[in-house]
Design an enzyme around this catalytic site. Structure first.
Site, PDB file in Angstrom:
ATOM      1  N   ASP A   1      45.909 -11.188  -4.644  1.00 49.69           N
ATOM      2  CA  ASP A   1      44.626 -11.071  -5.343  1.00 49.69           C
ATOM      3  C   ASP A   1      43.486 -11.027  -4.328  1.00 49.69           C
ATOM      4  O   ASP A   1      43.654 -10.450  -3.245  1.00 49.69           O
ATOM      5  CB  ASP A   1      44.484 -12.251  -6.318  1.00 49.69           C
ATOM      6  CG  ASP A   1      43.736 -11.877  -7.580  1.00 49.69           C
ATOM      7  OD1 ASP A   1      42.545 -11.537  -7.474  1.00 49.69           O
ATOM      8  OD2 ASP A   1      44.332 -11.911  -8.674  1.00 49.69           O
TER       9      ASP A   1
ATOM     10  N   HIS B   1      38.073 -13.850  -8.470  1.00 49.59           N
ATOM     11  CA  HIS B   1      39.232 -13.442  -9.270  1.00 49.59           C
ATOM     12  C   HIS B   1      40.510 -14.142  -8.819  1.00 49.59           C
ATOM     13  O   HIS B   1      41.287 -14.649  -9.639  1.00 49.59           O
ATOM     14  CB  HIS B   1      39.370 -11.924  -9.165  1.00 49.59           C
ATOM     15  CG  HIS B   1      40.350 -11.297 -10.093  1.00 49.59           C
ATOM     16  ND1 HIS B   1      41.676 -11.124  -9.764  1.00 49.59           N
ATOM     17  CD2 HIS B   1      40.200 -10.771 -11.324  1.00 49.59           C
ATOM     18  CE1 HIS B   1      42.295 -10.514 -10.764  1.00 49.59           C
ATOM     19  NE2 HIS B   1      41.424 -10.283 -11.724  1.00 49.59           N
TER      20      HIS B   1
ATOM     21  N   SER C   1      44.171  -9.600 -16.479  1.00 51.41           N
ATOM     22  CA  SER C   1      44.266 -10.367 -15.231  1.00 51.41           C
ATOM     23  C   SER C   1      44.448 -11.850 -15.506  1.00 51.41           C
ATOM     24  O   SER C   1      45.018 -12.574 -14.694  1.00 51.41           O
ATOM     25  CB  SER C   1      43.006 -10.181 -14.383  1.00 51.41           C
ATOM     26  OG  SER C   1      43.050  -9.008 -13.640  1.00 51.41           O
TER      27      SER C   1
END
Length: 768
Positions: free
Chosen positions: A136, A210, A539
């Protein structure tokens, strides 16, 4: 082919402009390992020699990475002419241009039925010792979700390192975050210059948020009193709170580059991870398997026993939009949970329309304000600088969703002098509501409410409104789960006989850890910094399943990745908490297996699935043969040349892959389709009989043979054949060119359910 992180926040990713056609670009070169001449001491030495033999150009050739585990080969920066030359050299299997991919909690454990002392958490000891590789944007290791208090020593199976840097000391790793690395050679090669470290860290540190969110969702430690501005307050914990995290930073400001992704997958495999969690994938249609680096890398990882869990994408509600759809990947869609953040839009005529918001700040005045439609003030989408201050100052502005980031709309209203915002969905998003931490008092309402509010503004001589914020509400109304409108869906455009997505999991308004570098909105004008953030996307659903896979890996260390996927799929449910079929937020109607796959994950039932559908590498190769791949195309997956006999054992049809779901396409009114399946008894009772129950789709006759499976100590694995026949008469009752059903095997204790999705070729119904 553009690729994206699969989440919704306030940001808009800027497309990366690739090199001109005559300039250099990055290529992934798949090489036969056995072709290395003996005179070269290593594959790296051989690859360097190959590149040195190419014709020179004004642009220097650059070797980026060598790969040894999930694929065999290297990546390099070349001109198109040099790449063409490579394709003709001995031992070169494939030369593929690199693709650039963009990135697509307190309540979810309870909603999933997970609780201390019972079920999957107890039987897996919270995933202790299982290693999840999170590929990520990196990690912010100081967040409380990554404390290692109470954890046992780092597993002996771990072979990785903690890559340090000026902002990432060795102390950033511990017994929770046991490893961290950054992969940027592909990204930096595209930039043509070094990374600007004032804007993004070259270390594993997450400057975007994220990666911290996904890592803490999958395996965050228990944190009391977690919230975002008081919203969703409670105990935050990852799905596998005692699993270990290995963070691989692969995504940067302009996206995630295949060469970096493959390097991370290769390294994660060498490091000893058990699960790879990857919330990244293509935008647009999924590439062919042998041109999809994620699919190829996942094949190699699965061959090493690693479960690969990927997001399905955020391109819904369009059909054929699911990506990461290779059958050896767990493909995860997104759904809601039973937690809302209501913020009601109250109109001057007394009507109240429910919405959602995470706004925290000074309240609106205690009287209603003038309401204006942004389309009458310059721009319906409320672009920054696009609305007239003279028309919105001191008012609440009605903005249409779409066109720009949701939170940016509120910022545009604020900068123009507006005091509040009502954001209205259009048909594209339907009734899907995403809560955001707005910079101005704001709420989001669905399409139906939006249409009525627009009409009110148009017809009322003096329209007014206010917004009432009601905090966090948990309960059975509205029913949950629902499938998010953004969640990418099937049918599978590459292989229609394989149903995708596989499952859905919580992915809407999920609370998890966040970076200390960026605001919760990711807007430069937002000065706020938070420990936790609430965001949405596939996600977010992917790491939920990654964590559940880690728990099952701990409970059943000898299970294959396919068996773990099977357990999650055959125990999934399709009814919401009101007892009705799970709805699709895009339409308000019942969702289907093309939208929710096998259904919503049910962790505790997955602990005891009764039967599993297992698949090994040879089965996947037979599958590739069945879809027309020859030995040259298959060589990319098996990392070397194959004999012409590799497809002698090919499946009669792709639908014969031992998948835990069924997808059928009829090409004639009397078409008959037969699939074979094999199931293994993994229940505690050795001598047990399972009986089939068929819920046939309308217009289809189904026969299962045998309809009873009698397991014993000698017969732990049994097979059956299922026949689907298109019923021309019954087809008249089908409202569309598709219909759905299921097959359930039960021994009185376990219920092993597989969805059935059927489609008729376009125009077939009209010919009856």
């Amino acid at each position: 082919m553009a690729i994206s992180f699969f989440f919704f926040l306030s940001l808009v990713w800027i497309p990366f402009s690739s090199s001109s056609s005559d300039g250099p670009e990055n290529f992934i070169i798949h090489v036969s390992k056995s072709h290395k001449p003996p005179l070269f001491s290593s594959h790296h030495h051989w690859y360097s020699s190959i590149l040195a033999s190419l014709s020179p150009s004004p642009h220097p050739i650059k070797l980026l990475y060598t790969y040894e585990r999930v694929i065999n080969g290297f990546s390099a920066r070349l001109t198109a002419a040099q790449a063409d030359k490579l394709r003709g050299l001995p031992g070169i299997l494939s030369v593929i241009p690199e693709q650039v991919r963009q990135i697509h909690t307190t309540r979810t454990p309870h909603f999933l039925g997970l609780s201390d002392g019972v079920g999957l958490w107890q039987n897996s000891y919270y995933g202790d010792g299982v290693i999840i590789g999170v590929l990520d944007t990196g990690i912010w290791p100081e967040r409380p979700s990554f404390t290692d208090s109470g954890l046992s020593p780092v597993p002996d199976t771990w072979k990785g390192i903690c890559e340090t840097g000026p902002d990432f000391p060795a102390s950033a790793c511990n017994r929770k975050v046991i490893g961290a690395r950054a992969f940027y050679k592909g990204y930096q090669s595209h930039l043509g210059h070094s990374i600007d470290e004032t804007k993004e860290s070259k270390s594993p540190r997450d400057t975007e948020g994220h990666g911290t969110h996904t890592a803490s969702t999958a395996a965050g430690s228990v944190v009391s009193n977690a919230s975002l501005f008081g919203f969703a307050r409670g105990e935050a914990r990852g799905m596998a709170s005692k699993a270990r995290i290995a963070a691989y930073k692969i995504c940067w400001s302009f996206g995630c580059f295949d060469s970096d992704i493959l390097a991370a997958m290769d390294q994660a495999t060498a490091d000893g991870v058990d699960v790879i969690s990857l919330s990244v994938g293509a935008t647009g249609y999924a590439p062919q398997y042998d041109h999809d680096s994620i699919a190829i890398g996942a094949f190699g990882a699965a061959a090493h026993g690693i479960v690969v869990s990927c997001s399905a994408g955020n391109s819904g509600p369009g059909t054929y939009t699911a990506v990461n759809i290779a059958p050896w990947i767990i493909t995860v869609g997104a759904s809601t949970i039973d937690r809302e953040f209501p913020a009601d839009a109250v109109l001057g005529d007394g009507r109240i329309f429910g919405g959602v918001s995470l706004y925290y700040g000074p309240p609106l005045p205690d009287f209603k304000l003038r309401l204006v439609y942004a389309g009458d003030a310059g721009n319906r989408y409320c672009y920054m600088g696009g609305i007239s201050p003279s028309k919105v100052q001191g008012k609440i502005v009605l903005c249409d969703r779409g066109g720009n980031a949701r939170v940016e709309k509120g910022a545009a209203v604020k900068l123009a002098g507006g005091l509040g915002m009502i954001q209205a969905n259009t048909a594209e998003s339907g009734e899907e509501l995403i809560a955001d931490a707005h910079l101005v008092p704001a709420t989001m309402v669905g399409e139906i409410a939006g249409n009525k509010i627009r009409e009110y503004v148009k017809k009322s001589p003096f329209p007014t409104a206010t917004i009432l914020f009601r905090g966090t509400v948990i309960g059975p109304s509205p029913p949950a789960p629902k499938v998010a409108a953004f969640s990418s869906r099937g049918p599978n455009h590459l292989t229609p006989e394989i149903l995708k997505p596989d499952v859905i999991a919580p992915g809407v308004n999920i609370l998890a850890g966040w970076t200390g570098f960026a605001a919760p909105t990711d807007l430069d004008i937002d000065p706020r910094r938070v420990d936790f953030n609430i965001i949405s996307g596939t996600s977010m659903s992917c790491p939920h399943v990654s964590g559940l896979a880690a728990l099952l890996k701990k409970a059943y260390p000898n299970w294959s990745p396919a068996a773990i996927k099977s357990a999650l799929m055959t125990t999934a449910y399709t009814l919401d908490n009101s007892g009705s079929t799970i709805k699709d937020l895009a339409t308000g109607e019942e969702s289907s297996p093309f939208v929710h796959g096998a259904g919503h994950v049910d962790p505790n039932r997955a602990l005891n699935p009764g039967l599993v559908y297992d698949i090994d590498n040879d089965d996947y190769i037979a599958f590739l043969c069945s879809i027309g791949y020859d030995s040259n195309r298959i060589a990319v997956f098996v990392r070397g040349p194959t004999g012409s006999d590799i497809c002698e054992g090919k499946l009669a049809t792709p639908g014969d892959l031992n998948y835990p779901s069924f997808s059928v396409v009829f090409f004639s009114n009397d078409h008959v389709v037969k699939y074979k399946r094999t199931v293994k008894n993994v229940g505690t009772s050795v001598d047990v009989v399972y009986t089939a129950k068929v819920n046939a789709p309308a217009g289809v006759e189904i026969n299962v043979s045998p309809s009873k499976l009698e397991f014993s100590g000698e017969n732990k694995t049994l097979s059956y054949e299922i026949t689907f026949a298109s019923d021309g008469l019954g087809l008249h009752a089908v409202d569309s060119l598709q219909a759905f059903g299921s097959i359930e095997w039960s021994d009185g204790v376990h219920l092993v359910r597989s969805p059935i999705a059927v489609r008729w070729a376009q125009g077939l119904k009209d010919s009856i």
